[in-house]
Motif scaffolding. Structure first.
Motif, mmCIF file in Angstrom:
data_model
loop_
_atom_site.group_PDB
_atom_site.id
_atom_site.type_symbol
_atom_site.label_atom_id
_atom_site.label_comp_id
_atom_site.label_asym_id
_atom_site.label_seq_id
_atom_site.Cartn_x
_atom_site.Cartn_y
_atom_site.Cartn_z
ATOM 1 N N LEU A 56 0.957 -3.576 -0.272
ATOM 2 C CA LEU A 56 0.554 -4.443 -1.380
ATOM 3 C C LEU A 56 0.543 -3.655 -2.687
ATOM 4 C CD1 LEU A 56 -0.492 -7.179 -2.412
ATOM 5 C CD2 LEU A 56 -2.807 -6.352 -1.896
ATOM 6 N N ALA A 57 -0.009 -2.446 -2.653
ATOM 7 C CA ALA A 57 -0.042 -1.609 -3.854
ATOM 8 C C ALA A 57 1.369 -1.263 -4.325
ATOM 9 C CB ALA A 57 -0.836 -0.332 -3.568
ATOM 10 N N ILE A 58 2.263 -0.954 -3.398
ATOM 11 C CA ILE A 58 3.646 -0.640 -3.750
ATOM 12 C C ILE A 58 4.327 -1.869 -4.362
ATOM 13 C CG2 ILE A 58 5.917 -0.126 -2.747
ATOM 14 C CD1 ILE A 58 4.398 1.727 -0.778
ATOM 15 N N LEU B 263 2.966 2.548 6.853
ATOM 16 C CA LEU B 263 2.064 2.182 5.776
ATOM 17 C C LEU B 263 1.339 0.901 6.161
ATOM 18 C CD1 LEU B 263 4.419 2.767 2.704
ATOM 19 C CD2 LEU B 263 2.791 4.355 3.729
ATOM 20 N N ASN B 264 0.031 0.869 5.893
ATOM 21 C CA ASN B 264 -0.738 -0.332 6.210
ATOM 22 C C ASN B 264 -0.535 -1.388 5.126
ATOM 23 O OD1 ASN B 264 -2.391 0.416 4.073
ATOM 24 N ND2 ASN B 264 -3.857 1.451 5.418
ATOM 25 N N ARG B 265 -1.111 -2.562 5.333
ATOM 26 C CA ARG B 265 -0.888 -3.680 4.416
ATOM 27 C C ARG B 265 -1.341 -3.376 2.996
ATOM 28 N NH1 ARG B 265 -2.734 -8.947 7.882
ATOM 29 N NH2 ARG B 265 -1.017 -8.849 9.370
ATOM 30 N N VAL C 130 9.470 7.511 -3.309
ATOM 31 C CA VAL C 130 8.819 8.421 -2.355
ATOM 32 C C VAL C 130 8.260 7.632 -1.180
ATOM 33 C CG1 VAL C 130 6.864 9.989 -2.033
ATOM 34 C CG2 VAL C 130 8.345 10.253 -4.019
ATOM 35 N N ALA C 131 7.620 6.510 -1.458
ATOM 36 C CA ALA C 131 7.062 5.694 -0.372
ATOM 37 C C ALA C 131 8.168 5.186 0.553
ATOM 38 C CB ALA C 131 6.279 4.518 -0.952
ATOM 39 N N LEU C 132 9.248 4.684 -0.015
ATOM 40 C CA LEU C 132 10.339 4.158 0.818
ATOM 41 C C LEU C 132 11.024 5.270 1.616
ATOM 42 C CD1 LEU C 132 11.885 1.560 -1.643
ATOM 43 C CD2 LEU C 132 10.438 1.126 0.347
ATOM 44 N N PHE C 133 11.285 6.409 0.972
ATOM 45 C CA PHE C 133 11.904 7.521 1.696
ATOM 46 C C PHE C 133 10.966 8.076 2.772
ATOM 47 C CE2 PHE C 133 15.223 8.978 -1.681
ATOM 48 C CZ PHE C 133 16.027 7.911 -1.315
ATOM 49 N N SER C 134 9.670 8.060 2.531
ATOM 50 C CA SER C 134 8.716 8.535 3.532
ATOM 51 C C SER C 134 8.751 7.652 4.769
ATOM 52 C CB SER C 134 7.297 8.560 2.956
ATOM 53 O OG SER C 134 7.189 9.510 1.936
ATOM 54 N N VAL C 135 8.884 6.351 4.551
ATOM 55 C CA VAL C 135 8.975 5.434 5.684
ATOM 56 C C VAL C 135 10.281 5.661 6.434
ATOM 57 C CG1 VAL C 135 9.217 2.990 6.306
ATOM 58 C CG2 VAL C 135 7.440 3.705 4.705
#
Length: 140
Positions: free
Chosen positions: A41-43, A35-37, A23-28
């Protein structure tokens, strides 16, 4: 179904959390979110956790006594989980994108009801096709 049958429950649950990474990668990529640092880092930490779980091939203490222990195949289970993560995560981000894109006719964002009806129509068609194929193969 296939993923859960081929993986220990704990490994399945932890690995399916990879959907958050998808989801994070597709959102980008699809929504052009930045996304901030700390989020990257969390991902990264979450991804490393998933890799560690797979490297150690975590098993349950009573796994060898389970009814389907001999039938489980870690490779097949992982393929199904990863496929499920990509399908589910990709669909959710794509749906969000479709909800944010204005229609060409009036420049307004589409109603949630209209989008749900469109999705239901496609789902009904795919389900009807599966039923038809099932009936054809059972009658042969």
């Amino acid at each position: 179904q296939k993923a859960g049958a081929n993986l220990p429950a704990a490994v399945f649950q932890v690995t399916y959390q990879g959907k958050s990474l998808v989801v994070a990668l597709f959102s980008v990529m699809l929504l052009q979110k930045e996304l901030n640092r700390s989020k990257w880092l969390a991902i990264t930490i979450m991804g490393l956790g998933l890799v560690i779980i797979q490297l150690f091939k975590g098993g349950e203490s009573k796994q060898s006594t389970m009814g389907n222990a001999n039938e489980q195949n870690m490779s097949i289970g992982l393929v199904y989980v990863i496929l499920g993560c990509f399908c589910s995560g990709g669909a959710s981000v794509y749906f969000e994108k479709m909800m944010k894109v204005p229609t060409a006719q009036n420049g307004l964002k589409p109603s949630m009801w209209i989008r749900n009806i469109q999705l239901a129509g496609f789902s009904t068609a795919i389900g009807a096709l599966q039923i038809l194929l099932s009936l054809l193969s059972s009658s042969s």
